[in-house]
Design a protein around this motif. Structure first.
Motif, PDB file in Angstrom:
ATOM      1  N   ALA A   1       0.809  -1.215   0.000  1.00 23.24           N
ATOM      2  CA  ALA A   1       0.000   0.000   0.000  1.00 23.24           C
ATOM      3  C   ALA A   1       0.842   1.264   0.000  1.00 23.24           C
ATOM      4  N   VAL A   2       2.016   1.231   0.634  1.00 20.81           N
ATOM      5  CA  VAL A   2       2.784   2.471   0.813  1.00 20.81           C
ATOM      6  C   VAL A   2       3.970   2.603  -0.130  1.00 20.81           C
ATOM      7  N   ALA A   3       4.454   1.515  -0.709  1.00 17.47           N
ATOM      8  CA  ALA A   3       5.692   1.571  -1.484  1.00 17.47           C
ATOM      9  C   ALA A   3       5.580   2.519  -2.670  1.00 17.47           C
ATOM     10  N   ARG A   4       4.530   2.394  -3.462  1.00 14.83           N
ATOM     11  CA  ARG A   4       4.403   3.236  -4.661  1.00 14.83           C
ATOM     12  C   ARG A   4       4.157   4.697  -4.313  1.00 14.83           C
ATOM     13  N   PRO A   5       3.241   5.032  -3.397  1.00 14.01           N
ATOM     14  CA  PRO A   5       3.082   6.456  -3.067  1.00 14.01           C
ATOM     15  C   PRO A   5       4.357   7.106  -2.536  1.00 14.01           C
ATOM     16  N   ILE A   6       5.097   6.394  -1.683  1.00 11.76           N
ATOM     17  CA  ILE A   6       6.343   6.952  -1.160  1.00 11.76           C
ATOM     18  C   ILE A   6       7.342   7.164  -2.290  1.00 11.76           C
ATOM     19  N   HIS A   7       7.470   6.184  -3.166  1.00  9.53           N
ATOM     20  CA  HIS A   7       8.403   6.303  -4.293  1.00  9.53           C
ATOM     21  C   HIS A   7       8.021   7.465  -5.199  1.00  9.53           C
ATOM     22  N   ASP A   8       6.736   7.516  -5.588  1.00 13.74           N
ATOM     23  CA  ASP A   8       6.313   8.512  -6.566  1.00 13.74           C
ATOM     24  C   ASP A   8       6.328   9.920  -5.991  1.00 13.74           C
ATOM     25  N   PHE A   9       6.005  10.071  -4.705  1.00 10.41           N
ATOM     26  CA  PHE A   9       6.055  11.397  -4.091  1.00 10.41           C
ATOM     27  C   PHE A   9       7.495  11.906  -4.083  1.00 10.41           C
ATOM     28  N   GLY A  10       8.433  11.012  -3.792  1.00 13.14           N
ATOM     29  CA  GLY A  10       9.844  11.387  -3.856  1.00 13.14           C
ATOM     30  C   GLY A  10      10.282  11.755  -5.254  1.00 13.14           C
ATOM     31  N   ASP A  11       9.785  11.025  -6.238  1.00 18.06           N
ATOM     32  CA  ASP A  11      10.098  11.347  -7.631  1.00 18.06           C
ATOM     33  C   ASP A  11       9.610  12.740  -7.995  1.00 18.06           C
ATOM     34  N   GLU A  12       8.402  13.076  -7.539  1.00 17.45           N
ATOM     35  CA  GLU A  12       7.856  14.401  -7.825  1.00 17.45           C
ATOM     36  C   GLU A  12       8.742  15.488  -7.246  1.00 17.45           C
ATOM     37  N   PHE A  13       9.223  15.280  -6.034  1.00 16.98           N
ATOM     38  CA  PHE A  13      10.138  16.251  -5.431  1.00 16.98           C
ATOM     39  C   PHE A  13      11.414  16.383  -6.260  1.00 16.98           C
ATOM     40  N   MET A  14      12.007  15.254  -6.616  1.00 19.25           N
ATOM     41  CA  MET A  14      13.296  15.278  -7.297  1.00 19.25           C
ATOM     42  C   MET A  14      13.214  15.927  -8.675  1.00 19.25           C
ATOM     43  N   SER A  15      12.076  15.778  -9.352  1.00 19.42           N
ATOM     44  CA  SER A  15      11.952  16.281 -10.719  1.00 19.42           C
ATOM     45  C   SER A  15      11.325  17.668 -10.790  1.00 19.42           C
ATOM     46  N   ASP A  16      10.945  18.229  -9.659  1.00 17.74           N
ATOM     47  CA  ASP A  16      10.260  19.518  -9.635  1.00 17.74           C
ATOM     48  C   ASP A  16      11.245  20.651  -9.932  1.00 17.74           C
ATOM     49  N   GLU A  17      10.819  21.604 -10.753  1.00 12.09           N
ATOM     50  CA  GLU A  17      11.657  22.763 -11.047  1.00 12.09           C
ATOM     51  C   GLU A  17      11.935  23.580  -9.788  1.00 12.09           C
TER      52      GLU A  17
ATOM     53  N   GLU B   1      -3.052   2.316  10.077  1.00 10.61           N
ATOM     54  CA  GLU B   1      -2.978   3.762  10.272  1.00 10.61           C
ATOM     55  C   GLU B   1      -1.878   4.368   9.409  1.00 10.61           C
ATOM     56  N   PHE B   2      -0.736   3.697   9.352  1.00  9.12           N
ATOM     57  CA  PHE B   2       0.378   4.220   8.571  1.00  9.12           C
ATOM     58  C   PHE B   2       0.017   4.272   7.088  1.00  9.12           C
ATOM     59  N   ALA B   3      -0.602   3.222   6.572  1.00  5.95           N
ATOM     60  CA  ALA B   3      -1.010   3.208   5.168  1.00  5.95           C
ATOM     61  C   ALA B   3      -1.994   4.339   4.879  1.00  5.95           C
ATOM     62  N   ARG B   4      -2.922   4.561   5.792  1.00 11.55           N
ATOM     63  CA  ARG B   4      -3.889   5.647   5.613  1.00 11.55           C
ATOM     64  C   ARG B   4      -3.189   7.010   5.635  1.00 11.55           C
ATOM     65  N   LEU B   5      -2.239   7.178   6.541  1.00 15.01           N
ATOM     66  CA  LEU B   5      -1.519   8.443   6.648  1.00 15.01           C
ATOM     67  C   LEU B   5      -0.659   8.698   5.416  1.00 15.01           C
ATOM     68  N   VAL B   6       0.011   7.671   4.915  1.00 18.99           N
ATOM     69  CA  VAL B   6       0.806   7.834   3.688  1.00 18.99           C
ATOM     70  C   VAL B   6      -0.098   8.256   2.539  1.00 18.99           C
ATOM     71  N   GLY B   7      -1.262   7.615   2.429  1.00 15.39           N
ATOM     72  CA  GLY B   7      -2.192   7.997   1.383  1.00 15.39           C
ATOM     73  C   GLY B   7      -2.632   9.435   1.501  1.00 15.39           C
ATOM     74  N   GLY B   8      -2.853   9.892   2.730  1.00 16.43           N
ATOM     75  CA  GLY B   8      -3.246  11.272   2.933  1.00 16.43           C
ATOM     76  C   GLY B   8      -2.130  12.257   2.660  1.00 16.43           C
ATOM     77  N   LEU B   9      -0.933  11.960   3.139  1.00 13.96           N
ATOM     78  CA  LEU B   9       0.201  12.859   2.955  1.00 13.96           C
ATOM     79  C   LEU B   9       0.559  13.039   1.488  1.00 13.96           C
ATOM     80  N   THR B  10       0.398  11.993   0.705  1.00  8.48           N
ATOM     81  CA  THR B  10       0.798  12.031  -0.702  1.00  8.48           C
ATOM     82  C   THR B  10      -0.383  12.307  -1.632  1.00  8.48           C
ATOM     83  N   ARG B  11      -1.487  12.747  -1.072  1.00  3.13           N
ATOM     84  CA  ARG B  11      -2.700  12.959  -1.870  1.00  3.13           C
ATOM     85  C   ARG B  11      -2.469  13.941  -3.007  1.00  3.13           C
ATOM     86  N   ASP B  12      -1.612  14.934  -2.787  1.00  4.00           N
ATOM     87  CA  ASP B  12      -1.329  15.946  -3.809  1.00  4.00           C
ATOM     88  C   ASP B  12      -0.886  15.293  -5.118  1.00  4.00           C
TER      89      ASP B  12
END
Length: 252
Positions: free
Chosen positions: A16-32, A238-249
């Motif tokens: 549940a958390v692996a892809r959101p954590i990975h992709d949120f980090g990718d968004e940060f790294m590639s952001d202008e 709870e952690f899976a729900r929180l990761v989903g919420g934090l990375t909702r953007d």
């Protein structure tokens, strides 16, 4: 009886958390906006801030050591970025700038209706429980100071640290499965995307190697399982729900 929404098994939580954590980090790294932080710090356009900042937690290492620690980016990309960033500032200072960029980006992108304090508590429990042997990039980021007076920025930094943990585990799993990092990148992302990540001539990989990559994915989950075993079923849910919420953007 505890409902399924209140409990979660170890591997279900990892899934549940692996892809959101990975992709949120990718968004940060590639952001202008992230690149702009590097420009303001004195880095030239290109990969200097990314390489010197992200890998600066390894210290003043030779580029060959940096390449061995991170694995998945092409060696020419890493060498060019690391060498371009070296004259700008020491590795430790660059890592601190990068950590600040991580936190700043998090404050701009993490939604405010999530209990970041609870996330930070659970995430730190996972980070502290990790065995960092053979995972130098994760170890370096775990050792990076995380301010206590910036809960939202701290949440983003913990997301980044957990991302580095899975990435380091995956590199070990890929090699154990009989694949090179280049082969894994081509299987996972395709030739064009592998080229984007610094492999200039990534030949297609024989389809018979795909089961090895699937095995590496499974092994990566197994390497992460001891962390998530430190949480209760309820805490994992709870952690899976929180990761989903934090990375909702990421999904808006």
């Amino acid at each position: 009886m505890v409902s399924d929404l209140q409990r979660m098994e170890i591997f279900d939580c990892i899934a549940a958390v692996a892809r959101p954590i990975h992709d949120f980090g990718d968004e940060f790294m590639s952001d202008e906006a992230t690149a702009a932080v590097g420009l303001r710090a004195g880095f030239s356009p290109g990969r200097g801030f990314y390489c010197r900042g992200r890998f600066g937690v390894l210290g003043e290492a030779p580029v060959e050591v940096v390449q061995a620690a991170q694995g998945f980016l092409g060696p020419h990309l890493v060498a060019a970025g690391w060498q371009a960033g070296r004259p700008v500032m020491p590795a430790g200072e660059a890592a601190a700038h990068y950590a600040q960029a991580v936190r700043t980006w998090g404050r701009d992108h993490i939604t405010r209706d999530v209990d970041v304090e609870h996330f930070n508590c659970l995430a730190q429990q996972l980070i502290d429980a990790a065995d960092a042997d053979a995972l130098p990039l994760f170890a370096g980021w775990r050792a990076q100071p995380c301010p206590t007076d910036d809960p939202v920025g701290g949440a983003m930094q913990r997301i980044h640290v957990l991302r580095e943990h899975r990435g380091a585990c995956h590199l070990a799993a890929v090699r154990l499965s009989g694949l090179s990092a280049r082969e894994a990148m081509v299987i996972n992302l395709g030739v064009e995307q592998a080229r984007h990540y610094g492999w200039p001539k990534p030949d297609p990989v024989d389809a018979t190697l795909t089961p090895r990559w699937k095995r590496a994915e499974h092994l990566t989950d197994e390497l992460q399982a001891p962390l998530y075993a430190t949480l209760t079923d309820r805490q994992r849910a709870e952690f899976a729900r929180l990761v989903g919420g934090l990375t909702r953007d990421l999904r808006l």
